[in-house]
Write a protein that holds these residues in place. Structure first.
Motif, PDB file in Angstrom:
ATOM      1  N   LEU A  37       0.782  -1.058  -0.120  1.00  0.00           N
ATOM      2  CA  LEU A  37       0.066   0.023  -0.066  1.00  0.00           C
ATOM      3  C   LEU A  37       0.866   1.204  -0.027  1.00  0.00           C
ATOM      4  O   LEU A  37       0.325   2.355  -0.793  1.00  0.00           O
ATOM      5  CB  LEU A  37      -1.016  -0.187   1.261  1.00  0.00           C
ATOM      6  N   ASP A  38       1.884   1.214   0.714  1.00  0.00           N
ATOM      7  CA  ASP A  38       2.597   2.374   0.904  1.00  0.00           C
ATOM      8  C   ASP A  38       3.390   2.515  -0.689  1.00  0.00           C
ATOM      9  O   ASP A  38       3.492   3.771  -1.108  1.00  0.00           O
ATOM     10  CB  ASP A  38       3.852   2.294   1.990  1.00  0.00           C
ATOM     11  N   LEU A  39       3.889   1.463  -1.239  1.00  0.00           N
ATOM     12  CA  LEU A  39       4.521   1.700  -2.550  1.00  0.00           C
ATOM     13  C   LEU A  39       3.372   2.025  -3.644  1.00  0.00           C
ATOM     14  O   LEU A  39       3.774   3.142  -4.565  1.00  0.00           O
ATOM     15  CB  LEU A  39       4.992   0.404  -2.964  1.00  0.00           C
ATOM     16  N   ALA A  40       2.135   1.775  -3.404  1.00  0.00           N
ATOM     17  CA  ALA A  40       1.252   2.181  -4.183  1.00  0.00           C
ATOM     18  C   ALA A  40       0.894   3.482  -4.086  1.00  0.00           C
ATOM     19  O   ALA A  40       0.413   4.282  -5.077  1.00  0.00           O
ATOM     20  CB  ALA A  40       0.096   1.141  -4.206  1.00  0.00           C
ATOM     21  N   ARG A  41       0.662   3.817  -2.987  1.00  0.00           N
ATOM     22  CA  ARG A  41       0.382   5.378  -2.599  1.00  0.00           C
ATOM     23  C   ARG A  41       1.616   6.357  -3.206  1.00  0.00           C
ATOM     24  O   ARG A  41       1.262   7.147  -3.578  1.00  0.00           O
ATOM     25  CB  ARG A  41       0.092   5.442  -1.187  1.00  0.00           C
ATOM     26  N   ALA A  42       2.651   6.044  -3.015  1.00  0.00           N
ATOM     27  CA  ALA A  42       3.999   6.659  -3.267  1.00  0.00           C
ATOM     28  C   ALA A  42       3.834   6.793  -4.810  1.00  0.00           C
ATOM     29  O   ALA A  42       4.022   7.752  -5.628  1.00  0.00           O
ATOM     30  CB  ALA A  42       5.044   6.214  -2.815  1.00  0.00           C
TER      31      ALA A  42
END
Length: 240
Positions: free
Chosen positions: A141-146
């Motif tokens: 999720l962090d990678l996708a948001r970034a």
């Protein structure tokens, strides 16, 4: 190099190309009325598999179970304790290290707070115990948001909403069953409630209505690129 598909001879030969392994962590957890219980695992494994097609990299068999607190009362969620999760991660790393691995990335498709903290705590203990390894702990999720800034329309999207519905529409469209309404649950601040489903009836945190397979393909490619960058950074030796 997908470990579960390799022979021992192929594994041994692969060590000449890479000493880095991604361990995908997922969950068996409700993802609204429209997404499969294995959503987190599918996302993490798919990204790791595609990254391994770009850069020399081992991908461990995914860990299908995670610690799920907020969704524990929803049908289908199967949760393990943070203690079990910590010990599982540590045992896997120790065993892979004995097989020659030196760089480890825990890629979690599940972004629960206690779940992620358990993985991070285990990683901190491992780098203190084993001085010849490097570890990164990161969530999908962090990678996708970034990666998806400017692409994701829903502010605060986090669970079975725009991002995850798009991702599964792209990678596993046959597993998406209909649609789901937009939902942003609100839990009472500071109070630990037993019946969490009372405050989160639909099991969605975001807006699935803004999802599309095209958006999912773009997000997946961006996340794969972020993972490849992370592998290169971990292998650089900068953190020894």
């Amino acid at each position: 190099m997908i470990i579960q598909e390799m022979t021992m001879t192929e594994f041994e030969a692969g060590l000449a190309c890479s000493r880095t392994v991604v361990i995908p962590f997922g969950s068996v957890e409700e993802h609204g009325p429209h997404l499969p219980l294995s959503t987190d695992t599918l996302e993490a494994f798919e990204v790791a598999r595609k990254a391994a097609g770009i850069i020399p990299l081992f991908v461990a068999p995914p860990v299908h179970y995670g610690n799920c607190r907020s969704t524990l009362c929803h049908p289908g969620t199967i949760s393990i304790s943070t203690t079990t999760l910590r010990m599982l991660f540590k045992d896997i790393v120790r065993s892979l290290r004995n097989q020659g691995m030196r760089n480890f990335i825990a890629l979690s498709g599940h972004a629960g707070g206690a779940h992620c903290m358990a993985l991070q705590d285990a990683g901190e203990e491992l780098i203190t115990e084993l001085m010849d390894i490097e570890i990164a702990v990161v969530t999908e999720l962090d990678l996708a948001r970034a990666a998806g800034r400017g692409l994701v329309e829903t502010a605060g999207d986090s669970h079975a909403g725009e991002i995850e519905t798009s991702r599964i529409l792209h990678s596993h469209p046959h597993l998406v069953k209909g649609s789901a309404p937009c939902e942003f649950p609100s839990f009472p601040p500071g109070i630990l409630v037993r019946n969490k489903r009372r405050f989160w009836p639909g099991g969605v945190w975001g807006d699935p209505g803004k999802a599309s397979a095209e958006k999912g393909a773009l997000l997946e490619d961006l996340v794969v690129g972020k993972l490849v960058d992370l592998v290169k950074l971990l292998e650089s030796g900068e953190f020894k």
